[in-house]
Design a protein around this motif. Structure first.
Motif, PDB file in Angstrom:
ATOM      1  N   GLU A   1       0.850  -1.193   0.000  1.00  0.00           N
ATOM      2  CA  GLU A   1       0.000   0.000   0.000  1.00  0.00           C
ATOM      3  C   GLU A   1       0.885   1.242   0.000  1.00  0.00           C
TER       4      GLU A   1
ATOM      5  N   GLN B   1      -7.929   3.375  -3.721  1.00  0.00           N
ATOM      6  CA  GLN B   1      -9.018   3.366  -2.749  1.00  0.00           C
ATOM      7  C   GLN B   1      -8.969   4.633  -1.913  1.00  0.00           C
TER       8      GLN B   1
ATOM      9  N   ARG C   1     -10.024   5.963   1.826  1.00  0.00           N
ATOM     10  CA  ARG C   1     -10.376   5.486   3.157  1.00  0.00           C
ATOM     11  C   ARG C   1     -10.505   6.679   4.113  1.00  0.00           C
TER      12      ARG C   1
ATOM     13  N   TYR D   1     -10.592   8.094   8.146  1.00  0.00           N
ATOM     14  CA  TYR D   1     -10.101   7.799   9.496  1.00  0.00           C
ATOM     15  C   TYR D   1     -10.567   8.886  10.463  1.00  0.00           C
TER      16      TYR D   1
ATOM     17  N   THR E   1      -8.807   5.483  13.857  1.00  0.00           N
ATOM     18  CA  THR E   1      -9.478   4.257  13.446  1.00  0.00           C
ATOM     19  C   THR E   1     -10.151   4.478  12.102  1.00  0.00           C
ATOM     20  N   GLN E   2     -10.047   3.501  11.218  1.00  0.00           N
ATOM     21  CA  GLN E   2     -10.709   3.632   9.930  1.00  0.00           C
ATOM     22  C   GLN E   2     -12.218   3.495  10.111  1.00  0.00           C
ATOM     23  N   THR E   3     -12.947   4.469   9.589  1.00  0.00           N
ATOM     24  CA  THR E   3     -14.410   4.478   9.729  1.00  0.00           C
ATOM     25  C   THR E   3     -15.133   4.429   8.397  1.00  0.00           C
TER      26      THR E   3
ATOM     27  N   PRO F   1     -12.819   0.905   1.847  1.00  0.00           N
ATOM     28  CA  PRO F   1     -12.285  -0.457   1.931  1.00  0.00           C
ATOM     29  C   PRO F   1     -11.114  -0.533   2.899  1.00  0.00           C
ATOM     30  N   THR F   2     -10.964  -1.661   3.531  1.00  0.00           N
ATOM     31  CA  THR F   2      -9.865  -1.858   4.478  1.00  0.00           C
ATOM     32  C   THR F   2      -8.656  -2.533   3.845  1.00  0.00           C
ATOM     33  N   ALA F   3      -8.830  -3.115   2.666  1.00  0.00           N
ATOM     34  CA  ALA F   3      -7.722  -3.795   1.991  1.00  0.00           C
ATOM     35  C   ALA F   3      -8.053  -3.912   0.514  1.00  0.00           C
TER      36      ALA F   3
END
Length: 404
Positions: free
Chosen positions: A204, A238, A240, A242, A250-252, A255-257
């Motif tokens: 990433e 992507q 994301r 946070y 924290t990711q809110t 996508p997480t991956a």
């Protein structure tokens, strides 16, 4: 010497007799002489009374304090100084200035020494007592000027700076992370927390970020490192979101991956299957030709930087430079290349083993007699050693060439 009390009474009776006798003794020379003698005795008695009182006072004071030693001689009291006039300035120290508050400016971050969140594994970047710099060459960690924003990430009413930090250990592509800053109890700038960091092992990489008015931080990431002067397309990006929660980001949202692409069918080649993702990232610096030297040659240098993105140690890495034409490669001048081979139309440099996530650099030197238009040279990093290149392991890049 009589006691003080007796002395005072004796003097008083003597004074009384003197006054009484003066009133009844007949006048005459003898009376006058007697009167003079009595007055002299009266003055002596009076002086004795005063001396006795003066001595008795310090003796009584020492006795009241319980001291048994001989009292010190009586001295005149020292003159006292007048008190300072009302409203005169105080001679005491002024109150210390209050701790800094409010928004942290960029200059404060550059002037502070800060402990940073950890970098990705194998980056070799410092985290303790780091002094941020605003341009390459001044230190290890650069505070980005363009990727810098403010947002009230912790909801305290004061916007915090959020910025990209880039570690300059080794050579690019450099490890990066997005970090938010705040003040500690003393008002000094500190790292509040890490929002995101690049990680070649996942893989990433950071593309962009922005701090939102509501305190959220949005980060755009990619799973494909830029190669050959091209950017990954939208299918490999992507966004994301946070937020600061319970002492950390924290990711809110988003996508997480990245999705795992299906593996290609097994290859019948003895070299093995072709990797889906690039095995290397490669970046270069421009070759800038200066003015001709005494022999009429212009010279310039590039630095080729590459990173092992794979999970295993590589022992057959090579840097390949096709024939550069008029840009003559000075193969006797090599940096970071212990062995090399010149073959028809191509030059191979063998820099040595490369661990997972490790970066390495090779310096290539060029010379030419003529000027010309700005152009590019090709270079690649691949597996192969002295044998043919392993299919699917080649990553190509371009070397910009300019003239002063």
């Amino acid at each position: 010497m009589p006691e003080p009390r007796e002395t005072r009474l004796s003097g008083a009776f003597e004074a009384y007799r003197t006054l009484t006798l003066d009133a009844v003794v007949p006048a005459g020379p003898d009376a006058v002489r007697r009167t003079v003698r009595r007055r002299q005795r009266r003055r002596v008695a009076t002086v004795a009374v005063v001396v006795a009182v003066a001595v008795a006072a310090p003796v009584a004071a020492w006795a009241a304090l319980g001291r048994q030693s001989t009292p010190a001689p009586v001295t005149s009291p020292a003159p006292t100084t007048s008190p300072a006039p009302t409203g005169s300035p105080s001679a005491g120290p002024s109150a210390p200035p209050s701790a800094p508050t409010g928004r942290i400016e960029r200059a404060e971050l550059l002037a502070a020494t800060i402990d940073l969140p950890s970098w990705s594994a194998g980056a070799g970047c410092r985290t303790r007592g780091v002094r941020l710099v605003d341009r390459a060459g001044g230190g290890d960690v650069v505070l980005s000027n363009a990727a810098y924003a403010y947002g009230d990430v912790d909801g305290d009413g004061v916007p915090e700076p959020v910025a990209v930090l880039r570690c300059l250990r080794g050579a690019g592509p450099y490890p990066e992370q997005v970090v938010a800053f705040d003040r500690d109890a003393a008002g000094a700038p500190v790292a509040l927390g890490r929002v995101f960091r690049s990680d070649p092992r996942r893989p990433e990489w950071l593309v962009a970020f922005d701090a939102r008015p509501d305190g959220a931080v949005r980060v755009e990431v990619t799973d494909r490192a830029p190669t050959d002067d091209t950017e990954p397309d939208a299918s490999h990006r992507q966004t994301r979101t946070y937020r600061w929660t319970d002492g950390g980001f924290t990711q809110t949202g988003g996508p997480t991956a990245f999705p795992v692409e299906p593996s290609p069918p097994a290859s019948t080649s003895p070299s093995g299957p072709t990797p889906v993702s690039p095995l290397f990232t490669v970046t270069t610096t421009p070759v800038v030709y200066g003015p001709p030297d005494a022999d009429g040659w212009r010279r310039g240098t590039t630095t080729v930087t590459y990173t092992n993105l794979g999970p295993t140690r590589l022992t057959d890495v090579r840097v390949t430079l096709p024939d550069p034409g008029e840009d003559i490669h000075e193969h006797t001048l090599l940096d970071g290349c212990p062995t090399a081979a010149q073959r028809p139309g191509v030059f191979h440099c063998y820099p040595g083993p490369l661990d997972p996530g490790e970066q390495a650099t090779v310096g290539l030197h060029f010379m030419r007699r003529t000027t010309g238009a700005d152009h590019k040279l090709a270079v690649s990093v691949e597996r192969g050693g002295d044998a043919a290149a392993v299919p699917g392991t080649t990553t190509r890049a371009s070397i910009p060439v300019t003239f002063q």
